[in-house]
Motif scaffolding. Structure first.
Motif, PDB file in Angstrom:
ATOM      1  N   SER A  92       0.850  -1.186   0.000  1.00 47.58           N
ATOM      2  CA  SER A  92       0.000   0.000   0.000  1.00 47.58           C
ATOM      3  C   SER A  92       0.884   1.234   0.000  1.00 47.58           C
ATOM      4  O   SER A  92       1.819   1.327   0.797  1.00 47.58           O
ATOM      5  CB  SER A  92      -0.887  -0.004   1.249  1.00 47.58           C
ATOM      6  N   SER A  93       0.546   2.191  -0.906  1.00 47.08           N
ATOM      7  CA  SER A  93       1.357   3.415  -0.963  1.00 47.08           C
ATOM      8  C   SER A  93       1.128   4.278   0.276  1.00 47.08           C
ATOM      9  O   SER A  93       1.933   5.127   0.607  1.00 47.08           O
ATOM     10  CB  SER A  93       1.014   4.198  -2.226  1.00 47.08           C
TER      11      SER A  93
ATOM     12  N   THR B  64      -3.994   5.193  13.191  1.00 43.94           N
ATOM     13  CA  THR B  64      -3.944   5.332  11.730  1.00 43.94           C
ATOM     14  C   THR B  64      -5.258   4.792  11.168  1.00 43.94           C
ATOM     15  O   THR B  64      -5.576   3.610  11.366  1.00 43.94           O
ATOM     16  CB  THR B  64      -2.762   4.514  11.140  1.00 43.94           C
ATOM     17  N   ALA B  65      -6.022   5.655  10.493  1.00 48.47           N
ATOM     18  CA  ALA B  65      -7.338   5.223   9.995  1.00 48.47           C
ATOM     19  C   ALA B  65      -7.546   5.720   8.570  1.00 48.47           C
ATOM     20  O   ALA B  65      -7.135   6.832   8.223  1.00 48.47           O
ATOM     21  CB  ALA B  65      -8.434   5.769  10.902  1.00 48.47           C
ATOM     22  N   TYR B  66      -8.165   4.864   7.741  1.00 46.07           N
ATOM     23  CA  TYR B  66      -8.484   5.251   6.363  1.00 46.07           C
ATOM     24  C   TYR B  66      -9.890   4.785   6.029  1.00 46.07           C
ATOM     25  O   TYR B  66     -10.410   3.853   6.643  1.00 46.07           O
ATOM     26  CB  TYR B  66      -7.514   4.604   5.364  1.00 46.07           C
ATOM     27  N   THR B  67     -10.482   5.408   4.991  1.00 49.84           N
ATOM     28  CA  THR B  67     -11.737   4.845   4.469  1.00 49.84           C
ATOM     29  C   THR B  67     -11.346   3.669   3.584  1.00 49.84           C
ATOM     30  O   THR B  67     -10.188   3.551   3.165  1.00 49.84           O
ATOM     31  CB  THR B  67     -12.514   5.869   3.612  1.00 49.84           C
TER      32      THR B  67
ATOM     33  N   LYS C 184      -7.493   2.222  -3.048  1.00 50.49           N
ATOM     34  CA  LYS C 184      -6.828   2.966  -4.136  1.00 50.49           C
ATOM     35  C   LYS C 184      -5.319   3.043  -3.916  1.00 50.49           C
ATOM     36  O   LYS C 184      -4.563   3.315  -4.850  1.00 50.49           O
ATOM     37  CB  LYS C 184      -7.426   4.367  -4.250  1.00 50.49           C
ATOM     38  N   SER C 185      -4.886   2.782  -2.670  1.00 50.03           N
ATOM     39  CA  SER C 185      -3.443   2.839  -2.396  1.00 50.03           C
ATOM     40  C   SER C 185      -2.741   1.530  -2.785  1.00 50.03           C
ATOM     41  O   SER C 185      -1.527   1.433  -2.745  1.00 50.03           O
ATOM     42  CB  SER C 185      -3.205   3.135  -0.910  1.00 50.03           C
ATOM     43  N   LEU C 186      -3.529   0.499  -3.137  1.00 52.18           N
ATOM     44  CA  LEU C 186      -2.919  -0.784  -3.526  1.00 52.18           C
ATOM     45  C   LEU C 186      -2.601  -0.710  -5.021  1.00 52.18           C
ATOM     46  O   LEU C 186      -3.348  -1.192  -5.869  1.00 52.18           O
ATOM     47  CB  LEU C 186      -3.871  -1.945  -3.229  1.00 52.18           C
ATOM     48  N   THR C 187      -1.485  -0.058  -5.329  1.00 52.93           N
ATOM     49  CA  THR C 187      -1.187   0.294  -6.727  1.00 52.93           C
ATOM     50  C   THR C 187      -1.013  -0.929  -7.628  1.00 52.93           C
ATOM     51  O   THR C 187      -1.223  -0.855  -8.833  1.00 52.93           O
ATOM     52  CB  THR C 187       0.073   1.180  -6.789  1.00 52.93           C
TER      53      THR C 187
ATOM     54  N   LEU D 271      -9.168  -3.887  -8.107  1.00 54.64           N
ATOM     55  CA  LEU D 271      -9.945  -3.989  -6.861  1.00 54.64           C
ATOM     56  C   LEU D 271     -10.911  -2.827  -6.691  1.00 54.64           C
ATOM     57  O   LEU D 271     -11.941  -2.958  -6.041  1.00 54.64           O
ATOM     58  CB  LEU D 271      -9.003  -4.021  -5.657  1.00 54.64           C
ATOM     59  N   VAL D 272     -10.574  -1.683  -7.269  1.00 48.77           N
ATOM     60  CA  VAL D 272     -11.418  -0.491  -7.113  1.00 48.77           C
ATOM     61  C   VAL D 272     -12.840  -0.772  -7.621  1.00 48.77           C
ATOM     62  O   VAL D 272     -13.822  -0.294  -7.064  1.00 48.77           O
ATOM     63  CB  VAL D 272     -10.780   0.709  -7.853  1.00 48.77           C
ATOM     64  N   ASP D 273     -12.963  -1.615  -8.683  1.00 54.65           N
ATOM     65  CA  ASP D 273     -14.280  -1.938  -9.247  1.00 54.65           C
ATOM     66  C   ASP D 273     -15.169  -2.676  -8.257  1.00 54.65           C
ATOM     67  O   ASP D 273     -16.390  -2.671  -8.385  1.00 54.65           O
ATOM     68  CB  ASP D 273     -14.130  -2.843 -10.489  1.00 54.65           C
ATOM     69  N   ARG D 274     -14.528  -3.358  -7.283  1.00 55.14           N
ATOM     70  CA  ARG D 274     -15.331  -4.176  -6.366  1.00 55.14           C
ATOM     71  C   ARG D 274     -15.793  -3.376  -5.143  1.00 55.14           C
ATOM     72  O   ARG D 274     -16.479  -3.911  -4.279  1.00 55.14           O
ATOM     73  CB  ARG D 274     -14.536  -5.405  -5.921  1.00 55.14           C
ATOM     74  N   LEU D 275     -15.399  -2.085  -5.080  1.00 58.74           N
ATOM     75  CA  LEU D 275     -15.839  -1.248  -3.960  1.00 58.74           C
ATOM     76  C   LEU D 275     -17.341  -1.043  -4.042  1.00 58.74           C
ATOM     77  O   LEU D 275     -17.859  -0.663  -5.089  1.00 58.74           O
ATOM     78  CB  LEU D 275     -15.165   0.127  -4.051  1.00 58.74           C
ATOM     79  N   ALA D 276     -18.025  -1.280  -2.944  1.00 56.58           N
ATOM     80  CA  ALA D 276     -19.462  -0.991  -2.930  1.00 56.58           C
ATOM     81  C   ALA D 276     -19.623   0.514  -2.892  1.00 56.58           C
ATOM     82  O   ALA D 276     -18.889   1.202  -2.193  1.00 56.58           O
ATOM     83  CB  ALA D 276     -20.087  -1.615  -1.696  1.00 56.58           C
ATOM     84  N   CYS D 277     -20.574   1.029  -3.712  1.00 55.21           N
ATOM     85  CA  CYS D 277     -20.740   2.481  -3.704  1.00 55.21           C
ATOM     86  C   CYS D 277     -21.718   2.772  -2.576  1.00 55.21           C
ATOM     87  O   CYS D 277     -22.907   2.519  -2.676  1.00 55.21           O
ATOM     88  CB  CYS D 277     -21.174   2.943  -5.083  1.00 55.21           C
ATOM     89  N   VAL D 278     -21.189   3.206  -1.443  1.00 53.71           N
ATOM     90  CA  VAL D 278     -22.005   3.293  -0.224  1.00 53.71           C
ATOM     91  C   VAL D 278     -22.647   4.662  -0.127  1.00 53.71           C
ATOM     92  O   VAL D 278     -21.984   5.677  -0.096  1.00 53.71           O
ATOM     93  CB  VAL D 278     -21.158   3.031   1.038  1.00 53.71           C
ATOM     94  N   SER D 279     -23.988   4.629  -0.152  1.00 53.79           N
ATOM     95  CA  SER D 279     -24.726   5.863   0.088  1.00 53.79           C
ATOM     96  C   SER D 279     -25.982   5.419   0.799  1.00 53.79           C
ATOM     97  O   SER D 279     -26.622   4.473   0.380  1.00 53.79           O
ATOM     98  CB  SER D 279     -25.074   6.503  -1.250  1.00 53.79           C
TER      99      SER D 279
END
Length: 901
Positions: free
Chosen positions: A1-2, A134-137, A143-146, A151-159
């Motif tokens: 992770s970057s 240390t906390a991230y969304t 997105k830091s896993l370059t 993997l970004v496509d598998r993110l649930a779009c949470v709203s």
């Protein structure tokens, strides 16, 4: 992770785990700590996600660990006064992250290991950062896993449903919150029910109201705003509209084919078409969805409809199931995913969005490919088909297996009897075997011997849990999804010839008129003397020269079976027909090369009679012994209105079908013959099958109607196929307890648990049936793919407003011929003495008319390929479709022929 280059564990909070389980399941994500606080909350909020996370934790390759922070002195915390339990749990998670980081510092290692907190809750994240954590969304971290941009496509779009993702016109009314819905349901303002979308018309649905409401159990919902973002199978709250706003079920077919996803004017135009097609005599209670009580979403199979905009990341996904709306997803892999079957999960449906939002889960493979389509078919029908886990396999007997003295304790040794099995060719899971012999007093002894599966599957272990979850073996055209592992289904439980096998035997003493004088049940050991196919058994029975023990036994069985069948039919049992087909496969490509309807021999009927008799005998025994918790099977009588189509169809041929009882129906079907039209009787029986209700499993203590309508039997169960049906395993356990060969256990004598189990078994059987039909449909398409245009005889089963439904006996295939060409007169549906007919130009078509049709595969829509049928005879003037389709099919045929040359 970057973001954090050093080694680290991830620790997600509850909401992240609930919404982003697809990400956490990805093989890339490892070294995750799941807190007890989080697991407990997930368990309460979503059973499916809880099961998935438990499976991940048990997978050693994933390195997921659960930590019992609620039982650890340094991480347990009390709830403060005025603090909500939600805030207390958030604080508990932060305390555990902090402690874990301190704990890891103590480990003397060259490199410092960190615990990173993942949360999408902004307040929680801010508090964590203030406390030095240390906390991230999830999005920031992924997105830091370059190295893994996919993997970004598998993110649930949470709203949250209330919060809109971006501006835009509000399309849907707000959903009323759950607490208000529950008050409204209690006071009768709203009704609660299951939302069932309409396959033919995406602007219409019905809601089946739960409970015994006095009014109609079915409420119609029409129009986008009234459907209000409900999705097929959701449990919803509905408000009834005023009577002057009620509508009728529409007869219009509307598919959602708009490319412009926010084109609401188009929807309004379609809704006006719906209103215009209302038949005033058919008005039904109508309502609107005011809120969602329970979402029943699942991962959906389908295909990407790529956006026309260049470089676009947002695309629409079209599910294979037409009852599910399109889903908007974001993906960078649109070019790769075009033409592929993919799985997508829904995340939410904001009020200002025409479609729900979701995310990409998995690519299944190329559309149209046999392996891919079989996978889609199994997933869409919710058929559990993953390989059996190690936990399940660990309960199988160790090989080499043999019968021990302990096994013989409650068993009779019946290895001396001339037992044989009769099955379809290629059958490896042989459930049943039979014997018949004359005994000293001149009577006959007849035995049905069933594989003793319950000896190998003990209550409550992992093997038992997996078998009950699967519920049934599923037979596809060239694949079998076993309910139990192969070692049992094709070996130790299969009653193969010339090997000792454990069985459960039902043995009758009968006279030569097939009257039962005595019945007994016993666990046994048998040694089958022959595994025969139906054809081989038939050949032995008919042979003039064969008189060995096996053949004599078969002849005795056959003679008795004919008498038993006659008695059953005299009692009012129905003999129905269904156009079943069997494919002949190419041995190399496994493509279907020939298709024929199944032919039934006398021996099929012989086996069936004794299976029915055993099932009835066992049903009576377990009910006598356990009146409150016998697992039985009933077949309800259809409501009289179900028979309308049958009675009217027969009337059109001047025949009378009586439906006041099963016996009257059976007798009138026997009389409904036409010397000039021999196939008419089969057509009537096929139509009768359509009028029937579904047979179901139930628990005797929870019901008082036991009757089996189709078999005209007052009581019935399933005992004879425990290798492929879980219901039979329960019946075996009940019977074993009834004769003292085994003991009961708490779940077996709990009628509420049995009733729940029956509900699951009924669902699994229904889905298996649908999956089998879908498999036949797919193989039929493969068969016709290379055939071009095929011309065949057909019979009209139904006439509709703008179409006829025909049956092609040669292929057991049913299809619809549409008449809706532009610039042609509209077809006219007329009723003469309640019998419908359709006039197209100058030709009138009636039910059961013999016609000729051209059949071809229409693969213009790769996801929804279908058989296209066009009427050839009687000739309808100017049937342009025929000419254009035939030309199109011929142009496809030419390259195929060249390829073959």
């Amino acid at each position: 992770s970057s973001l954090c280059p050093g080694p680290h564990f991830l620790l997600p909070d509850t909401n992240l785990l609930l919404h982003q389980i697809d990400i956490l399941e990805d093989p890339v994500i490892k070294n995750v700590i799941v807190l007890q606080t989080v697991l407990q909350e997930v368990r309460h909020r979503s059973a499916p996600v809880y099961k998935r996370i438990r499976d991940v934790i048990q997978n050693p390759e994933k390195h997921f660990y659960s930590f019992t922070n609620e039982h650890h002195r340094e991480t347990y915390i009390e709830q403060n006064r005025g603090e909500t339990s939600n805030d207390r749990n958030d604080r508990a998670i932060r305390v555990a992250v902090k402690w874990y980081n301190e704990h890891l510092k103590k480990i003397e290692d060259e490199e410092k290991i960190q615990v990173i907190f993942l949360t999408n809750d902004i307040t929680n994240k801010e508090k964590a950062l203030e406390e030095g954590i240390t906390a991230y969304t999830c999005e920031e971290y992924i997105k830091s896993l370059t190295a893994n941009p996919e993997l970004v496509d598998r993110l649930a779009c949470v709203s949250d449903e209330g919060k809109e993702i971006e501006g835009g016109k509000i399309i849907f009314p707000e959903h009323i919150p759950l607490s208000k819905l529950q008050q409204g349901i209690k006071s009768g303002i709203y009704l609660q029910g299951t939302f069932r979308a309409n396959r033919e018309n995406y602007l219409e649905a019905t809601v089946w109201v739960h409970g015994d409401a006095e009014e109609s159990k079915e409420i119609i919902i029409q129009g986008l705003k009234h459907l209000n973002r409900a999705i097929h199978e959701d449990v919803v709250a509905v408000e009834l509209l005023a009577k002057d706003e009620w509508v009728a079920p529409s007869s219009v077919v509307l598919q959602d084919d708009g490319q412009n996803e926010e084109d609401i004017e188009d929807e309004e135009e379609k809704e006006n078409i719906l209103k215009a097609s209302v038949n005033k005599d058919m008005l039904r209670p109508t309502g609107r969805v005011v809120g969602i009580i329970k979402r029943n979403w699942r991962p959906y199979c389908g295909m990407l409809s790529k956006s026309q905009i260049k470089e676009a990341r947002r695309h629409l996904f079209t599910p294979a199931d037409r009852r599910i709306p399109r889903i908007r997803i974001e993906t960078r892999q649109a070019d790769t995913l075009e033409g592929q079957r993919i799985i997508v999960a829904i995340d939410g449906w904001p009020r200002n969005s025409r479609y729900p939002n979701g995310h990409f889960v998995k690519n299944l493979g190329t559309a149209g490919d046999k392996e891919t389509e079989t996978e889609v078919l199994l997933l869409e029908h919710d058929v559990p088909h993953q390989a059996f886990s190690q936990a399940v396999l660990s309960f199988l007997p160790k090989m080499p297996w043999s019968i021990t003295e302990q096994d013989m304790k409650h068993r009779e040794d019946l290895r001396h009897l001339t037992v044989c099995s009769v099955d379809p060719p290629g059958c490896t899971d042989i459930d049943d075997a039979l014997h018949c012999r004359e005994i000293g007093n001149g009577n006959l002894e007849v035995g049905v011997h069933i594989a003793d599966v319950s000896h190998f599957i003990r209550p409550g272990n992992a093997l038992d849990e997996e078998s009950v979850k699967r519920g049934t073996t599923v037979y596809l055209c060239e694949k079998r999804i076993d309910m139990v592992p192969e070692l049992l289904s094709s070996n130790l439980c299969s009653l193969r010839s010339n090997v000792d096998r454990l069985a459960f035997s039902c043995i009758w003493e009968m006279n030569h008129n097939a009257e039962i004088l005595k019945t007994r049940f016993t666990k046994s050991v048998i040694n089958s003397k022959a595994s025969l196919t139906y054809a081989e058994a038939q050949m032995r029975i008919d042979s003039a020269t064969m008189n060995d023990d096996i053949t004599t036994s078969l002849r005795g069985l056959n003679k008795l079976a004919k008498i038993l069948k006659r008695k059953r039919i005299d009692n009012g049992a129905l003999t129905l027909a269904s156009p079943e087909v069997r494919f002949h496969m190419d041995s190399e490509t496994h493509d279907p090369i020939d298709l024929q309807t199944k032919e039934l021999k006398e021996t099929n009927s012989m086996v069936e009679e004794f299976m029915l008799l055993a099932n009835i005998s066992v049903a009576q025994k377990i009910y006598d012994e356990f009146p409150e918790f016998a697992l039985l099977r009933k077949h309800p009588a259809p409501p009289p209105s179900n028979y309308d189509i049958l009675v009217k169809a027969a009337k059109s041929k001047n025949l009378e079908i009586r439906t006041d009882s099963a016996k009257a129906l059976a007798e009138s079907l026997d009389k409904a013959e036409s010397p000039t039209f021999p196939y008419l009787n089969t057509l009537l029986r096929i139509l009768t099958t359509r009028c029937m209700m579904q047979a179901v499993y139930f628990c005797s203590g929870m019901d008082n109607d036991f009757h089996h309508y189709g078999l005209a039997s007052p009581i019935y169960t399933h005992f004879t196929s425990p290798i492929r049906r879980y219901a039979d395993i329960i019946v075996h356990r009940l019977l074993a307890a009834a004769i003292g060969a085994d003991r009961t256990y708490p779940e077996l004598t709990d009628k509420h648990k049995l009733a729940d189990m029956c509900k699951n078994l009924n669902y699994r059987h229904k889905m298996a049936q649908y999956a089998q039909r879908a498999s036949v449909a797919f193989h039929t398409q493969l068969f016709f793919k290379t055939k071009g245009v095929v011309n065949e005889d057909a019979y009209i089963l139904f006439v509709r407003k703008n179409a006829i439904v025909v049956l092609i006996p040669k292929y057991g295939l049913e299809g619809t011929v549409f008449f809706e060409e532009k610039d042609k007169p509209t077809p006219k549906l007329e009723y003469n003495n309640e019998v419908p007919s359709l006039t197209v130009e100058d030709t009138t078509l009636h039910v059961f008319d013999k016609v000729k049709v051209n059949i071809m595969l229409d693969d213009s829509n790769i996801q929804h390929q279908k058989m296209r049928m066009v009427l050839v005879e009687p000739k309808i003037l100017g049937n342009d479709t025929l000419a254009s389709l035939s030309a199109e099919a011929r142009s496809k045929e030419e390259p195929e022929k060249k390829k073959k040359k």
